[in-house]
Design a protein around this motif. Sequence first.
Motif: not given
Length: 210
Positions: A5-23
């Motif tokens: 999971l870390a490999v798939l997800l952590l590589g692209a985590v950077v700050s951004c202005s768009t809002t995403t919420r987990i539903t």
Amino acid sequence: MKKLLAVLLLGAVVSCSTTTRITDFYKGQPPSQGKTYHTIFVAALVHNLGAKASIENNVAAAAKARGYEVVKSGDVFPPNFTRENVPDRETILSKVKASGCDAIYTVTLVNKESETRYVPGTGPYAPYPRWGWYGSFWGYYSYWSPMMYDPGYYTTDKTYYMETNLYDAQTEQLLFSVQSATVNPNGIEDFSKSYTAAIVRELGAQGLLK
């Protein structure tokens, strides 16, 4: 599981202005004890070919940078699928397994909504005596009259509902599923950053990431 999971997800985590919420979040059955994953089949199940390539490339780059092998669906299946010519289950799974993949990562646009709303003109309101312009006619008139020419406008919000699933390629067992809503992304890359960051936060809260 945590490392994958870390490999798939952590590589692209950077700050951004768009809002995403987990539903919604669903954690499936964990893999058999001691089982690890080494090669990932990445499939973005979206109609737009540019978005599909961008998402698959983004996930693949994050995984390869950490030593994992990745097979992208765009490199295995032609980009001209329609409802009438989608390969059957055996064809797809045989190619996934022939490529040596032991996990399947999917990203899907499950819904898109547009909503038009009115944005009022500028100008805060507070009654006398908080603001000084109430003390005289001209103070009041000169403050409010310009705002009468700023009547506001209509804007349309676009919300993209995405679902990401991870499966065991051998058993087809669902390992996890995450649903989210992203509002008004400024482009594919902006969406990807916001969406990925939201998923990472959720998986951390679920105890799947350190």
